[in-house]
Design a protein around this motif. Structure first.
Motif, PDB file in Angstrom:
ATOM      1  N   PHE A  41      10.532 -84.653 -35.819  1.00  0.00           N
ATOM      2  CA  PHE A  41      10.946 -83.613 -34.882  1.00  0.00           C
ATOM      3  C   PHE A  41      11.877 -82.673 -35.642  1.00  0.00           C
ATOM      4  CE2 PHE A  41      12.873 -81.555 -31.326  1.00  0.00           C
ATOM      5  CZ  PHE A  41      12.060 -81.781 -30.221  1.00  0.00           C
ATOM      6  N   GLU A  42      11.610 -81.374 -35.574  1.00  0.00           N
ATOM      7  CA  GLU A  42      12.451 -80.389 -36.250  1.00  0.00           C
ATOM      8  C   GLU A  42      12.794 -79.293 -35.256  1.00  0.00           C
ATOM      9  OE1 GLU A  42      10.242 -80.636 -40.628  1.00  0.00           O
ATOM     10  OE2 GLU A  42       9.622 -79.112 -39.196  1.00  0.00           O
ATOM     11  N   ARG A  43      14.028 -78.816 -35.287  1.00  0.00           N
ATOM     12  CA  ARG A  43      14.336 -77.704 -34.397  1.00  0.00           C
ATOM     13  C   ARG A  43      15.359 -76.757 -34.980  1.00  0.00           C
ATOM     14  NH1 ARG A  43      17.335 -79.448 -29.110  1.00  0.00           N
ATOM     15  NH2 ARG A  43      17.117 -81.668 -29.516  1.00  0.00           N
ATOM     16  N   ALA A  44      15.275 -75.502 -34.558  1.00  0.00           N
ATOM     17  CA  ALA A  44      16.213 -74.471 -34.990  1.00  0.00           C
ATOM     18  C   ALA A  44      16.257 -73.408 -33.905  1.00  0.00           C
ATOM     19  CB  ALA A  44      15.758 -73.868 -36.314  1.00  0.00           C
ATOM     20  N   ARG A  45      17.428 -72.740 -33.793  1.00  0.00           N
ATOM     21  CA  ARG A  45      17.517 -71.670 -32.797  1.00  0.00           C
ATOM     22  C   ARG A  45      18.257 -70.468 -33.366  1.00  0.00           C
ATOM     23  NH1 ARG A  45      16.364 -70.919 -27.796  1.00  0.00           N
ATOM     24  NH2 ARG A  45      15.849 -73.116 -27.506  1.00  0.00           N
ATOM     25  N   GLY A  46      17.640 -69.273 -33.238  1.00  0.00           N
ATOM     26  CA  GLY A  46      18.293 -68.011 -33.564  1.00  0.00           C
ATOM     27  C   GLY A  46      18.097 -67.132 -32.337  1.00  0.00           C
ATOM     28  N   GLU A  47      17.463 -65.969 -32.540  1.00  0.00           N
ATOM     29  CA  GLU A  47      17.134 -65.151 -31.372  1.00  0.00           C
ATOM     30  C   GLU A  47      16.137 -65.875 -30.484  1.00  0.00           C
ATOM     31  OE1 GLU A  47      16.065 -61.097 -32.414  1.00  0.00           O
ATOM     32  OE2 GLU A  47      17.416 -61.261 -34.137  1.00  0.00           O
ATOM     33  N   ILE A  48      15.256 -66.620 -31.120  1.00  0.00           N
ATOM     34  CA  ILE A  48      14.355 -67.502 -30.373  1.00  0.00           C
ATOM     35  C   ILE A  48      14.579 -68.930 -30.850  1.00  0.00           C
ATOM     36  CG2 ILE A  48      12.557 -65.734 -30.045  1.00  0.00           C
ATOM     37  CD1 ILE A  48      11.002 -67.139 -32.342  1.00  0.00           C
ATOM     38  N   GLY A  49      14.051 -69.873 -30.100  1.00  0.00           N
ATOM     39  CA  GLY A  49      14.113 -71.266 -30.512  1.00  0.00           C
ATOM     40  C   GLY A  49      12.742 -71.723 -30.968  1.00  0.00           C
ATOM     41  N   ILE A  50      12.718 -72.535 -32.013  1.00  0.00           N
ATOM     42  CA  ILE A  50      11.464 -73.139 -32.461  1.00  0.00           C
ATOM     43  C   ILE A  50      11.705 -74.641 -32.618  1.00  0.00           C
ATOM     44  CG2 ILE A  50       9.649 -73.188 -34.222  1.00  0.00           C
ATOM     45  CD1 ILE A  50      10.505 -70.410 -35.119  1.00  0.00           C
ATOM     46  N   SER A  51      10.915 -75.448 -31.898  1.00  0.00           N
ATOM     47  CA  SER A  51      10.939 -76.893 -32.104  1.00  0.00           C
ATOM     48  C   SER A  51       9.541 -77.303 -32.518  1.00  0.00           C
ATOM     49  CB  SER A  51      11.269 -77.645 -30.815  1.00  0.00           C
ATOM     50  OG  SER A  51      12.492 -77.223 -30.294  1.00  0.00           O
ATOM     51  N   VAL A  52       9.463 -78.129 -33.530  1.00  0.00           N
ATOM     52  CA  VAL A  52       8.155 -78.640 -33.932  1.00  0.00           C
ATOM     53  C   VAL A  52       8.207 -80.157 -33.903  1.00  0.00           C
ATOM     54  CG1 VAL A  52       6.280 -78.493 -35.601  1.00  0.00           C
ATOM     55  CG2 VAL A  52       7.999 -76.680 -35.531  1.00  0.00           C
ATOM     56  N   SER A  53       7.300 -80.772 -33.156  1.00  0.00           N
ATOM     57  CA  SER A  53       7.191 -82.233 -33.188  1.00  0.00           C
ATOM     58  C   SER A  53       5.869 -82.584 -33.846  1.00  0.00           C
ATOM     59  CB  SER A  53       7.283 -82.832 -31.783  1.00  0.00           C
ATOM     60  OG  SER A  53       6.311 -82.282 -30.928  1.00  0.00           O
ATOM     61  N   TYR A  54       5.866 -83.710 -34.562  1.00  0.00           N
ATOM     62  CA  TYR A  54       4.679 -84.128 -35.319  1.00  0.00           C
ATOM     63  C   TYR A  54       4.218 -85.478 -34.800  1.00  0.00           C
ATOM     64  CZ  TYR A  54       6.376 -80.469 -38.407  1.00  0.00           C
ATOM     65  OH  TYR A  54       6.815 -79.270 -38.906  1.00  0.00           O
ATOM     66  N   TRP A  55       2.900 -85.648 -34.716  1.00  0.00           N
ATOM     67  CA  TRP A  55       2.299 -86.812 -34.060  1.00  0.00           C
ATOM     68  C   TRP A  55       1.081 -87.305 -34.808  1.00  0.00           C
ATOM     69  CZ3 TRP A  55       5.050 -88.493 -29.901  1.00  0.00           C
ATOM     70  CH2 TRP A  55       5.978 -87.587 -29.361  1.00  0.00           C
ATOM     71  N   LYS A  56       0.801 -88.599 -34.622  1.00  0.00           N
ATOM     72  CA  LYS A  56      -0.367 -89.190 -35.309  1.00  0.00           C
ATOM     73  C   LYS A  56      -1.690 -88.765 -34.690  1.00  0.00           C
ATOM     74  CE  LYS A  56       1.985 -93.222 -37.157  1.00  0.00           C
ATOM     75  NZ  LYS A  56       2.316 -94.611 -36.855  1.00  0.00           N
ATOM     76  N   SER A  57      -1.727 -88.546 -33.366  1.00  0.00           N
ATOM     77  CA  SER A  57      -3.000 -88.236 -32.708  1.00  0.00           C
ATOM     78  C   SER A  57      -2.807 -87.303 -31.524  1.00  0.00           C
ATOM     79  CB  SER A  57      -3.662 -89.529 -32.220  1.00  0.00           C
ATOM     80  OG  SER A  57      -3.001 -89.984 -31.049  1.00  0.00           O
ATOM     81  N   LEU A  58      -3.901 -86.718 -31.071  1.00  0.00           N
ATOM     82  CA  LEU A  58      -3.861 -85.861 -29.876  1.00  0.00           C
ATOM     83  C   LEU A  58      -3.497 -86.668 -28.641  1.00  0.00           C
ATOM     84  CD1 LEU A  58      -6.993 -83.576 -30.445  1.00  0.00           C
ATOM     85  CD2 LEU A  58      -4.590 -82.883 -30.499  1.00  0.00           C
ATOM     86  N   GLN A  59      -3.895 -87.939 -28.604  1.00  0.00           N
ATOM     87  CA  GLN A  59      -3.556 -88.776 -27.455  1.00  0.00           C
ATOM     88  C   GLN A  59      -2.037 -88.963 -27.372  1.00  0.00           C
ATOM     89  OE1 GLN A  59      -5.626 -89.840 -24.948  1.00  0.00           O
ATOM     90  NE2 GLN A  59      -3.635 -90.267 -24.031  1.00  0.00           N
ATOM     91  N   ASP A  60      -1.377 -89.138 -28.513  1.00  0.00           N
ATOM     92  CA  ASP A  60       0.088 -89.267 -28.518  1.00  0.00           C
ATOM     93  C   ASP A  60       0.728 -88.010 -27.939  1.00  0.00           C
ATOM     94  OD1 ASP A  60      -0.064 -91.753 -29.831  1.00  0.00           O
ATOM     95  OD2 ASP A  60      -0.205 -90.760 -31.776  1.00  0.00           O
TER      96      ASP A  60
END
Lengths: 100, 100
Positions: A41-60
């Motif tokens: 899980f990665e996140r950062a916020r400036g004028e907008i926020g961006i969070s990226v989560s990473y997963w093993k499968s689409l079902q997850d």
């Protein structure tokens, strides 16, 4: 983790007031980290926020979405927290990096 | 733009000093925006930085990488700007959103 795996890119613009947002954001990340298939899980916020989560499968990802939908329903809800948001479900094809 | 298209997720940790970083970051984004196949660019910075650029094809991404590699070579170089970075090339399978 080596590709292939999946990423959820969550880009958003916050509303002016907090409305319990920080608490909710922490809960969302905690939910993700406890869930099967979680990679990172990665996140950062400036004028907008961006969070990226990473997963093993689409079902997850589907399971995590079901949990966060419940959280949104319990809490004040997305329209109080966000002026807009965008969710992109991605397949990570390749990765490379650099580290000192 | 409606999926499918591609995303490059660039996650990074900066070094302490600027070393012309801000100028370079602006150039990188300008290069992207002028290039064929460009779709969008989003960035945010907190403890880490996350920039996501969106592209129509993998070839567009390869072209942009060639340009940014030249820029890195001209300038002081990545090891002065970053403690680490990670690049992920992704296929955007699906997107949805919310807007007030």
């Amino acid at each position: 983790m080596k590709a292939p795996y999946y990423a959820v890119i969550f880009t958003n613009q916050r509303t002016e007031e907090d409305h319990g947002y920080s608490e909710m954001a922490r809960k969302m990340e905690d939910l993700a980290r406890q869930q099967p298939g979680f990679v990172d899980f990665e996140r950062a916020r400036g004028e907008i926020g961006i969070s990226v989560s990473y997963w093993k499968s689409l079902q997850d990802i589907a399971d995590w979405k079901a949990n966060t939908d419940r959280l949104f329903a319990q809490e004040k809800g997305k329209s109080e927290w966000y002026a807009w948001y965008k969710v992109r479900i991605c397949f990570v094809e390749r990765e490379y990096g650099f580290s000192k």
